[in-house]
Motif scaffolding. Structure first.
Motif, PDB file in Angstrom:
ATOM      1  N   ALA A 129       0.502  -0.808   0.219  1.00  0.00           N
ATOM      2  CA  ALA A 129      -0.156  -0.417   0.035  1.00  0.00           C
ATOM      3  C   ALA A 129       0.241   0.927  -0.056  1.00  0.00           C
ATOM      4  O   ALA A 129       0.039   2.308  -0.372  1.00  0.00           O
ATOM      5  CB  ALA A 129      -1.347   0.132   1.231  1.00  0.00           C
ATOM      6  N   ASN A 130       2.189   0.844   0.583  1.00  0.00           N
ATOM      7  CA  ASN A 130       3.038   1.982   0.090  1.00  0.00           C
ATOM      8  C   ASN A 130       4.685   2.334  -0.839  1.00  0.00           C
ATOM      9  O   ASN A 130       5.415   1.302  -0.114  1.00  0.00           O
ATOM     10  CB  ASN A 130       3.451   2.611   1.812  1.00  0.00           C
ATOM     11  N   LYS A 144      -4.582  10.008  -4.143  1.00  0.00           N
ATOM     12  CA  LYS A 144      -5.413  10.585  -2.668  1.00  0.00           C
ATOM     13  C   LYS A 144      -5.699  11.702  -2.940  1.00  0.00           C
ATOM     14  O   LYS A 144      -7.133  11.397  -2.501  1.00  0.00           O
ATOM     15  CB  LYS A 144      -4.478  10.180  -1.677  1.00  0.00           C
ATOM     16  N   GLN A 255     -10.278   5.381  12.843  1.00  0.00           N
ATOM     17  CA  GLN A 255      -9.481   4.973  11.820  1.00  0.00           C
ATOM     18  C   GLN A 255      -9.841   7.125  11.567  1.00  0.00           C
ATOM     19  O   GLN A 255      -9.088   7.527  10.431  1.00  0.00           O
ATOM     20  CB  GLN A 255     -10.697   5.418  10.640  1.00  0.00           C
ATOM     21  N   THR A 258      -6.562   6.942   9.391  1.00  0.00           N
ATOM     22  CA  THR A 258      -6.993   6.227   7.505  1.00  0.00           C
ATOM     23  C   THR A 258      -6.892   6.923   6.653  1.00  0.00           C
ATOM     24  O   THR A 258      -8.175   8.399   6.295  1.00  0.00           O
ATOM     25  CB  THR A 258      -7.639   5.698   7.141  1.00  0.00           C
ATOM     26  N   GLU A 262      -6.746   4.713   1.589  1.00  0.00           N
ATOM     27  CA  GLU A 262      -6.525   3.981   2.263  1.00  0.00           C
ATOM     28  C   GLU A 262      -7.652   2.734   3.770  1.00  0.00           C
ATOM     29  O   GLU A 262      -7.344   2.115   4.508  1.00  0.00           O
ATOM     30  CB  GLU A 262      -5.631   4.487   3.053  1.00  0.00           C
ATOM     31  N   GLU A 263      -8.904   3.008   2.744  1.00  0.00           N
ATOM     32  CA  GLU A 263      -9.962   2.107   3.458  1.00  0.00           C
ATOM     33  C   GLU A 263     -10.050   0.662   3.309  1.00  0.00           C
ATOM     34  O   GLU A 263      -9.101   0.055   2.147  1.00  0.00           O
ATOM     35  CB  GLU A 263     -11.295   2.752   2.835  1.00  0.00           C
ATOM     36  N   GLY A 265      -7.161  -1.294   3.914  1.00  0.00           N
ATOM     37  CA  GLY A 265      -6.030  -1.367   3.378  1.00  0.00           C
ATOM     38  C   GLY A 265      -4.727  -1.618   4.598  1.00  0.00           C
ATOM     39  O   GLY A 265      -5.494  -1.348   6.264  1.00  0.00           O
ATOM     40  N   PHE A 267      -2.902   0.435   6.038  1.00  0.00           N
ATOM     41  CA  PHE A 267      -3.207   1.276   7.091  1.00  0.00           C
ATOM     42  C   PHE A 267      -4.153   1.712   7.441  1.00  0.00           C
ATOM     43  O   PHE A 267      -4.518   3.408   8.539  1.00  0.00           O
ATOM     44  CB  PHE A 267      -2.547   3.148   6.427  1.00  0.00           C
ATOM     45  N   ASP A 268      -5.695   1.130   7.379  1.00  0.00           N
ATOM     46  CA  ASP A 268      -6.521   0.861   7.737  1.00  0.00           C
ATOM     47  C   ASP A 268      -6.579   0.188   9.128  1.00  0.00           C
ATOM     48  O   ASP A 268      -6.435  -0.903   9.095  1.00  0.00           O
ATOM     49  CB  ASP A 268      -7.624   0.703   7.246  1.00  0.00           C
TER      50      ASP A 268
END
Length: 295
Positions: A129-130, A144, A255, A258, A262-263, A265, A267-268
């Motif tokens: 995710a990053n 984003k 959250q 978040t 990023e939902e 994922g 980082f959520d």
């Protein structure tokens, strides 16, 4: 004459307690020391633990050591270090470094298995995710930003931004153009309120510091401070986005970090199930993950 003097001295000594010539009790109940009595303090014996030699720890065979838990291994390494530093023999020091080498190899083995586990379960891997590549990070940042802007424009008729200020506040004059840019790009209503001219406003909204920027939901009592002092435009955009998501119930307080897109994922915080007992998915003591699955 001498006899009278001796008698007088004897009477004086016999009445010493009344004259305050008796010292405090030193040796226990009923045993007193006189005013001129001197007793040398008793020597303090050294701590027995300090007198005892450091014991040589028992190092088990490797086949048994591999079954030990990391805290137990750490205690053994510490004991061997103290023993080796005390006796300073080649064998004792070598045993210490053998244990250190074992711990190093065990840590490296854990790191290797970790990489395999993250490849097998990408939901546990931040790199999914990053991305670390520059071009990919730029594309992710633009994605984003588009999500934030679209979401804020969609809720422009439902919310408004208010900046509380004072005529004497120099920072307010810097923050206001940033809010005006927000109004132009997001299509929101933005207003400023002077809490010196209308002192009841500061008390009503709990505002003491200026500038204070607040999101207010129209036709309701919902409001939330998103900036105290000067805030940059990107940060203001992000804070407004998070505040609207929270006030509308699209995210829970857990959250808050978040970000856009990023939902569900990595980082959520709630992607893989509840993390707090207040989560409504905690049912009957069982943690129910999204979709009704137990994690």
């Amino acid at each position: 004459m001498k006899r009278a003097a001796i008698v007088a001295i004897g009477m004086l000594l016999s009445t010493a307690p009344a004259w305050g010539l008796t010292a405090t009790v030193a040796d226990g109940p009923g045993v007193a020391r006189g005013y001129w009595w001197y007793e040398a303090p008793k020597p303090v014996s050294p701590d027995k633990a300090e007198m005892d030699a450091v014991a040589k720890p028992a190092i088990p065979p490797m086949a048994e050591l591999v079954k030990w838990s990391p805290p137990r291994i750490a205690r053994l390494i510490e004991q061997q270090r103290d023993y080796a530093a005390t006796v300073l023999t080649v064998d004792a020091v070598a045993d210490f470094w053998r244990l250190e080498d074992f711990a190093r190899r065990k840590a490296r083995a854990f790191a290797g298995v970790t990489q395999l586990a993250l490849l097998a379960h990408p939901e546990l891997n931040a790199r999914a995710a990053n991305p670390l590549v520059g071009e990919a990070r730029d594309a992710l940042g633009a994605h984003k930003d588009d999500i934030r802007r679209q979401y804020l424009r969609t809720h422009g008729n439902e919310f408004a931004l208010v900046m509380f200020d004072r005529a004497s506040c120099g920072y307010c004059r810097v923050q206001w153009p940033i809010l005006q840019r927000f109004q132009e790009e997001m299509g929101w209503q933005v207003s400023r309120m002077d809490i010196e001219q209308r002192p009841g406003l500061g008390q009503r909204f709990g505002v003491e510091v200026t500038p204070t920027t607040m999101v207010i939901r129209r036709g309701s009592q919902q409001r939330m401070v998103i900036a105290t002092g000067i805030e940059t435009y990107p940060n203001l955009l992000q804070m407004a986005y998070q505040a609207i998501k929270l006030l509308t119930g699209d995210i829970r307080p857990e959250q808050w970090l978040t970000g856009a897109g990023e939902e569900d994922g990595f980082f959520d915080a709630l992607a893989n199930g509840p993390v707090s007992p207040g989560d409504p998915r905690v049912v009957g003591g069982d943690l129910i993950a999204a979709g009704g699955r137990k994690p």
